[in-house]
Design an enzyme around this catalytic site. Structure first.
Site, PDB file in Angstrom:
ATOM      1  N   TYR A   3      31.866  86.880 -10.872  1.00 46.52           N
ATOM      2  CA  TYR A   3      30.629  86.221 -11.252  1.00 46.52           C
ATOM      3  C   TYR A   3      29.483  87.224 -11.134  1.00 46.52           C
ATOM      4  O   TYR A   3      28.908  87.439 -10.068  1.00 46.52           O
ATOM      5  CB  TYR A   3      30.356  85.000 -10.371  1.00 46.52           C
ATOM      6  CG  TYR A   3      31.403  83.905 -10.460  1.00 46.52           C
ATOM      7  CD1 TYR A   3      32.360  83.891 -11.469  1.00 46.52           C
ATOM      8  CD2 TYR A   3      31.433  82.878  -9.528  1.00 46.52           C
ATOM      9  CE1 TYR A   3      33.318  82.885 -11.552  1.00 46.52           C
ATOM     10  CE2 TYR A   3      32.390  81.865  -9.601  1.00 46.52           C
ATOM     11  CZ  TYR A   3      33.326  81.886 -10.610  1.00 46.52           C
ATOM     12  OH  TYR A   3      34.279  80.874 -10.677  1.00 46.52           O
ATOM     13  N   HIS A  46      42.711  84.263  -8.527  1.00 47.75           N
ATOM     14  CA  HIS A  46      41.837  83.964  -9.660  1.00 47.75           C
ATOM     15  C   HIS A  46      42.503  84.234 -11.008  1.00 47.75           C
ATOM     16  O   HIS A  46      42.816  85.382 -11.341  1.00 47.75           O
ATOM     17  CB  HIS A  46      40.559  84.816  -9.535  1.00 47.75           C
ATOM     18  CG  HIS A  46      39.414  84.330 -10.364  1.00 47.75           C
ATOM     19  ND1 HIS A  46      38.212  85.000 -10.416  1.00 47.75           N
ATOM     20  CD2 HIS A  46      39.268  83.243 -11.161  1.00 47.75           C
ATOM     21  CE1 HIS A  46      37.379  84.351 -11.218  1.00 47.75           C
ATOM     22  NE2 HIS A  46      38.008  83.280 -11.691  1.00 47.75           N
TER      23      HIS A  46
END
Length: 301
Positions: free
Chosen positions: A48, A116
């Protein structure tokens, strides 16, 4: 084991400059507003903003903005210069990822570590990734472990094989997308795996179904836009904002323990927190079910 998480959390991708720049001041205000609204669960990831979201979250929490904060982050992709990322599911790679995250978060450990988006790395996860995650949990560097993904089929396969503590599914359990209900959610209910649902607005469409809104990170097809507007019209008949129905919808399934909403400002936090508190008449859920927005089996209990 199942994991107890706050019912509503803050997704931090927006304060990592997803889609638009967010100032340092607004990022700090967003975290502080979330804490003030009782949103003490914060989900983040190295990807992010190439570390920006973690760093901003860590700085805000270090200032005392949210005592008792619950934090999840992710591993499996290592940050490299020039905004590059490389996959690494070895134990060394996962530890490097987590150690870097802990530095940015200014924490000795996280409450949840998600692997992830390992969609195409089944053998690597089986051979090194999940065993390493277990050892990380045993050492106390993560309180719980699991997977954070955007696609239900590979995530369900991981749940069936490993029975993780917790999973995060983004965008696939919403008023417009029921994919998670086919296999993933029933399986998690059976294994006792806690489910965190992200992407309840489907990249913004269910927050504001206007021309140009995005759906699953792409331009919204005309038929999907029409469906979102129809959903908004039905909600309006009951005096309920569309955003409120969108945030509350995932809780209809008993396997869902938490919903995370991405926010880029204090105002967005307050609006989403208010949406999560809104009263939803049972009649609205049944009307939405009749229109195909809510699977009827969720209302049978």
């Amino acid at each position: 084991m199942s994991v107890a998480l706050p019912r509503l959390g803050l997704g931090t991708a927006p304060i990592g400059n997803l889609f638009a720049e967010v100032s340092e001041r607004d990022a700090a205000a967003t975290v502080a507003a979330a804490a003030a609204e009782g949103m003490t669960y914060f989900d983040t990831a190295p990807r992010y903003g190439h570390g920006v979201a973690e760093d901003r979250l860590g700085r805000a929490l270090a200032s005392g903005a949210a005592p008792g904060a619950v934090i999840s982050t992710k591993a499996g992709w290592l940050l490299r210069p020039g905004e590059r990322v490389v996959t690494d599911w070895t134990e060394r790679g996962l530890r490097e990822s987590l150690e870097s995250s802990l530095r940015r978060l200014r924490r000795p450990a996280v409450d949840v570590l998600f692997l992830h988006d390992p969609d195409d790395f089944r053998e690597e996860i089986r051979r090194t990734g999940y065993p390493a995650a277990r050892r990380i949990r045993e050492e106390g560097l993560a309180g719980a472990i699991g997977f954070g993904m955007n696609h239900c089929e590979p995530l369900a396969a991981y749940v069936a094989e490993f029975e993780p503590d917790v999973v995060l599914i983004a965008g696939r359990f919403s008023l417009l997308d029921h994919d998670a209900l086919t296999t993933l959610l029933p399986l998690c209910a059976k294994t006792g795996t806690t489910v965190v649902v992200g992407g309840v607005f489907n990249t913004g469409l269910l927050a504001d179904p206007r021309p140009g809104a995005m759906f699953h990170y792409r331009e919204t097809p005309p038929d999907v836009l029409a469906r979102a507007r129809r959903c908004r019209a039905v909600c309006a008949e009951f005096g309920v904002p569309l955003a409120a129905a969108a945030v509350r919808f995932p809780y209809l399934h008993p396997a869902v323990g938490s919903v995370v909403v991405g926010c880029r400002s204090a105002d967005e936090v307050r609006a989403n927190a208010a949406a999560a508190r809104a009263e939803i008449p049972p009649e609205l859920w049944h009307r939405l079910a009749a229109e195909g927005f809510v699977p009827p089996e969720l209302l049978e209990a």
